[in-house]
Design an enzyme around this catalytic site. Sequence first.
Site, PDB file in Angstrom:
ATOM      1  N   ASP A  13      29.959  92.630  52.142  1.00 30.22           N
ATOM      2  CA  ASP A  13      30.551  91.262  52.392  1.00 30.22           C
ATOM      3  C   ASP A  13      31.158  90.774  51.064  1.00 30.22           C
ATOM      4  O   ASP A  13      31.012  89.295  50.732  1.00 30.22           O
ATOM      5  CB  ASP A  13      29.251  90.345  52.856  1.00 30.22           C
ATOM      6  CG  ASP A  13      28.602  90.853  53.966  1.00 30.22           C
ATOM      7  OD1 ASP A  13      29.312  91.462  54.844  1.00 30.22           O
ATOM      8  OD2 ASP A  13      27.164  90.706  53.967  1.00 30.22           O
ATOM      9  N   HIS A  41      33.710  91.799  59.124  1.00 25.30           N
ATOM     10  CA  HIS A  41      34.870  91.527  58.192  1.00 25.30           C
ATOM     11  C   HIS A  41      35.514  90.468  58.750  1.00 25.30           C
ATOM     12  O   HIS A  41      36.161  90.326  59.717  1.00 25.30           O
ATOM     13  CB  HIS A  41      35.798  92.859  58.288  1.00 25.30           C
ATOM     14  CG  HIS A  41      35.019  93.990  57.530  1.00 25.30           C
ATOM     15  ND1 HIS A  41      35.900  95.108  57.461  1.00 25.30           N
ATOM     16  CD2 HIS A  41      33.917  94.187  56.990  1.00 25.30           C
ATOM     17  CE1 HIS A  41      35.075  96.054  56.691  1.00 25.30           C
ATOM     18  NE2 HIS A  41      33.689  95.307  56.546  1.00 25.30           N
ATOM     19  N   ALA A 298      27.809  87.889  58.758  1.00 23.56           N
ATOM     20  CA  ALA A 298      28.939  87.930  59.508  1.00 23.56           C
ATOM     21  C   ALA A 298      28.494  88.629  60.846  1.00 23.56           C
ATOM     22  O   ALA A 298      29.066  88.599  61.912  1.00 23.56           O
ATOM     23  CB  ALA A 298      30.271  88.618  59.175  1.00 23.56           C
ATOM     24  N   THR A 300      24.871  89.441  61.619  1.00 23.37           N
ATOM     25  CA  THR A 300      23.639  88.875  62.140  1.00 23.37           C
ATOM     26  C   THR A 300      23.290  87.607  62.110  1.00 23.37           C
ATOM     27  O   THR A 300      22.282  87.167  62.386  1.00 23.37           O
ATOM     28  CB  THR A 300      22.574  89.831  61.413  1.00 23.37           C
ATOM     29  OG1 THR A 300      22.526  89.348  59.888  1.00 23.37           O
ATOM     30  CG2 THR A 300      22.561  91.350  61.647  1.00 23.37           C
ATOM     31  N   ASP A 332      36.738  80.482  43.766  1.00 23.84           N
ATOM     32  CA  ASP A 332      36.711  78.880  44.119  1.00 23.84           C
ATOM     33  C   ASP A 332      35.323  78.371  44.456  1.00 23.84           C
ATOM     34  O   ASP A 332      34.828  77.171  44.439  1.00 23.84           O
ATOM     35  CB  ASP A 332      37.662  78.495  45.395  1.00 23.84           C
ATOM     36  CG  ASP A 332      37.165  79.535  46.478  1.00 23.84           C
ATOM     37  OD1 ASP A 332      37.213  80.800  46.416  1.00 23.84           O
ATOM     38  OD2 ASP A 332      36.758  78.923  47.612  1.00 23.84           O
TER      39      ASP A 332
HETATM   40  P1  GDP Z   1      33.556  91.473  54.159  1.00 29.71           P
HETATM   41  O1  GDP Z   1      32.559  92.261  55.041  1.00 29.71           O
HETATM   42  O2  GDP Z   1      33.774  92.568  52.895  1.00 29.71           O
HETATM   43  O3  GDP Z   1      34.875  91.843  54.748  1.00 29.71           O
HETATM   44  O4  GDP Z   1      33.197  90.217  53.792  1.00 29.71           O
HETATM   45  P2  GDP Z   1      32.876  89.034  54.969  1.00 29.71           P
HETATM   46  O5  GDP Z   1      33.913  88.562  55.780  1.00 29.71           O
HETATM   47  O6  GDP Z   1      31.503  89.478  55.418  1.00 29.71           O
HETATM   48  O7  GDP Z   1      32.283  87.844  53.884  1.00 29.71           O
HETATM   49  C1  GDP Z   1      33.328  87.400  53.139  1.00 29.71           C
HETATM   50  C2  GDP Z   1      33.239  85.926  53.202  1.00 29.71           C
HETATM   51  O8  GDP Z   1      34.086  85.243  52.439  1.00 29.71           O
HETATM   52  C3  GDP Z   1      33.904  85.548  54.706  1.00 29.71           C
HETATM   53  O9  GDP Z   1      33.425  84.410  55.232  1.00 29.71           O
HETATM   54  C4  GDP Z   1      35.394  85.308  54.011  1.00 29.71           C
HETATM   55  O10 GDP Z   1      36.430  84.469  55.071  1.00 29.71           O
HETATM   56  C5  GDP Z   1      35.005  84.688  52.605  1.00 29.71           C
HETATM   57  N1  GDP Z   1      36.261  84.971  51.680  1.00 29.71           N
HETATM   58  C6  GDP Z   1      36.723  85.889  51.434  1.00 29.71           C
HETATM   59  N2  GDP Z   1      37.533  85.615  50.223  1.00 29.71           N
HETATM   60  C7  GDP Z   1      37.095  84.358  49.903  1.00 29.71           C
HETATM   61  C8  GDP Z   1      37.651  83.670  48.851  1.00 29.71           C
HETATM   62  O11 GDP Z   1      38.322  83.959  47.771  1.00 29.71           O
HETATM   63  N3  GDP Z   1      37.283  82.482  48.857  1.00 29.71           N
HETATM   64  C9  GDP Z   1      36.596  81.905  49.984  1.00 29.71           C
HETATM   65  N4  GDP Z   1      36.122  80.716  49.696  1.00 29.71           N
HETATM   66  N5  GDP Z   1      36.007  82.566  50.821  1.00 29.71           N
HETATM   67  C10 GDP Z   1      36.487  83.864  50.666  1.00 29.71           C
HETATM   68  P1  IMO Z   2      30.222  94.718  55.715  1.00 24.09           P
HETATM   69  O1  IMO Z   2      31.097  95.844  55.879  1.00 24.09           O
HETATM   70  C1  IMO Z   2      26.093  93.570  54.535  1.00 24.09           C
HETATM   71  C2  IMO Z   2      23.126  96.455  55.278  1.00 24.09           C
HETATM   72  C3  IMO Z   2      22.061  95.816  56.553  1.00 24.09           C
HETATM   73  C4  IMO Z   2      20.745  96.768  55.684  1.00 24.09           C
HETATM   74  C5  IMO Z   2      21.522  98.137  55.458  1.00 24.09           C
HETATM   75  C6  IMO Z   2      21.449  99.175  56.444  1.00 24.09           C
HETATM   76  O2  IMO Z   2      30.467  93.218  56.405  1.00 24.09           O
HETATM   77  O3  IMO Z   2      29.997  94.326  54.291  1.00 24.09           O
HETATM   78  P2  IMO Z   2      22.737  99.249  58.880  1.00 24.09           P
HETATM   79  O4  IMO Z   2      22.662  98.396  60.120  1.00 24.09           O
HETATM   80  O5  IMO Z   2      23.811  99.572  58.223  1.00 24.09           O
HETATM   81  O6  IMO Z   2      21.722 100.427  59.269  1.00 24.09           O
HETATM   82  O7  IMO Z   2      21.499  98.390  57.804  1.00 24.09           O
HETATM   83  O8  IMO Z   2      22.745  97.722  55.411  1.00 24.09           O
HETATM   84  N1  IMO Z   2      24.400  96.040  56.020  1.00 24.09           N
HETATM   85  C7  IMO Z   2      25.397  95.186  55.705  1.00 24.09           C
HETATM   86  N2  IMO Z   2      25.218  94.186  54.519  1.00 24.09           N
HETATM   87  N3  IMO Z   2      27.408  93.577  55.031  1.00 24.09           N
HETATM   88  C8  IMO Z   2      27.618  94.586  55.844  1.00 24.09           C
HETATM   89  O9  IMO Z   2      28.783  95.343  56.455  1.00 24.09           O
HETATM   90  C9  IMO Z   2      26.365  95.391  56.157  1.00 24.09           C
HETATM   91  N4  IMO Z   2      26.289  96.505  57.039  1.00 24.09           N
HETATM   92  C10 IMO Z   2      24.863  97.127  56.810  1.00 24.09           C
HETATM   93  O10 IMO Z   2      21.690  94.407  56.194  1.00 24.09           O
HETATM   94  O11 IMO Z   2      20.271  96.273  54.517  1.00 24.09           O
HETATM   95 MG    MG Z   3      30.767  91.382  55.969  1.00 29.02          MG
END
Ligand code: GDP
Ligand code: IMO
Ligand code: MG
Length: 422
Positions: A13, A41, A298, A300, A332
């Site tokens: 994340d 994502h 994102a 769960t 930010d």
């Molecule tokens: P990922 O799983 O690595 O793609 O990340 P996620 O989408 O699960 O979580 C990242 C969160 O941060 C999302 O809600 C994005 O919209 C948000 N995000 C990403 N880059 C930035 C940033 O530079 N600033 C802010 N405020 N939000 C961001």
């Molecule tokens: P993105 O790609 C954050 C975590 C789960 C748990 C461990 C194992 O958005 O970064 P799983 O379902 O993979 O067997 O769970 O991994 N987990 C994540 N945590 N972002 C994710 O994906 C995750 N995908 C799995 O919370 O600790």
């Molecule tokens: Mg994520």
Amino acid sequence: MSVKVVVGAQFGDEGKGKLVDWLAKDADLVVRFQGGDNAGHTVINTHGVFKLHIIPCGIFRPECQCLIGTGTVVNPDVLIAEIEMLNNAGISTSKLLLSENAHLIMPWHVKLDEAMERAGGIGTTKRGVGQAYADKFLRNNLRAGDLHDATTIRDRVSSHLEYVNAQLAFMGAEKFTLDDIMDKCLYWQKKLAPLLCDAFDVVHSALSKGARILFEGQLGAMKDIDLGIYPYVTSSNPVAAYAAVSGGFSPRLIDSITGVCKAFSSTVGDGPFPTEMTESDAALLRGPGVNPDDEYGARTGRPRRIGWLDLPVLRYADKINGFDELALTKLDKLDALPEIKICTDYLLDGKVLRNMPNTYDLYRVEPAYEILPGWLSDTSRCRTYSDLPENAKQYVQTICDKTGVPIRYIGNGPERDSIIRL
Ligand code: GDP
Ligand code: IMO
Ligand code: MG
């Protein structure tokens, strides 16, 4: 030709989705190379707000081919729903491909994951990811390419179902019949057959044409099955080297590796998290859950655990990935903090550790913090590095100095173009 790999440098994340969507403007092919629909994502662009679970984040670029690669595990129902969601939002998926060698997450994998979590698991996303990878390694799973041939599916499923149902019964979960599964497989065949491809050929044709290829990782370094905080990990390798395994090419062909790193830390699920903040500090950074960039899973919807930036984690992530650059996201989000802590080292039994300790010692480490002054101003409107307040520059520079990795992108908002290039 260029081969770029984007991976999470922390616990997932970090903002990989946003960066891949942005970088895909210069890519001919984007490949999701591991993981399954445990991913969330987030992409926010002119088309809307999307949380993609299995489709690569290059999908919003009409010229870009997108491949769900060999190293992934795919729940066909989730993929079909995600395609429909995108199509309903006016996004074409005509250039989406699925590797015939990607493994399928079958309905029993999801049921078993749920049942095992009920019985006391590690806080998975309950998407059946671990169970599908387990069956892959036991060599009794179905792959996407098996959907070409209903007879093969029937033979494979009928020989495996008795074992699966015994497991489900043991876990107190509902059993499946061969007819249930065959109905599903025939539906998946109809929907997904046009996407199936020889991924090796797709990747190698792109390489030989000199195409620009971007590999999109899922999760982050600390959740790697071999190198992360086992057992609180996922069941695949979210490290850059695995892009080469999944793509079927030499790791020497990777030109650049980008570690995506949030300006603070977050994690979901159980396990050690040394820089975890007090709940009152965490609540400020997490947000109320109404904004797309608030810190809730994102996938769960679980509130994420929040911590200060952890440099031992980043240095370890660099060692196991070999970063050429970092993308620092969510700067930010620190705008309102009067002071900001950075963990520079771990102490264990009074000694500074040189390496990442094992999982159980990680529970016991004491983070050593450096406290930097905050900048107490809005960075979301800054367009260049020089627009940033001095204290924000100091924060960025401290991370570069103490990791030895240059920061080449700074995220200052959730939207696609809220990126400062350095
Ligand atoms: P990922 O799983 O690595 O793609 O990340 P996620 O989408 O699960 O979580 C990242 C969160 O941060 C999302 O809600 C994005 O919209 C948000 N995000 C990403 N880059 C930035 C940033 O530079 N600033 C802010 N405020 N939000 C961001
Ligand atoms: P993105 O790609 C954050 C975590 C789960 C748990 C461990 C194992 O958005 O970064 P799983 O379902 O993979 O067997 O769970 O991994 N987990 C994540 N945590 N972002 C994710 O994906 C995750 N995908 C799995 O919370 O600790
Ligand atoms: Mg994520």
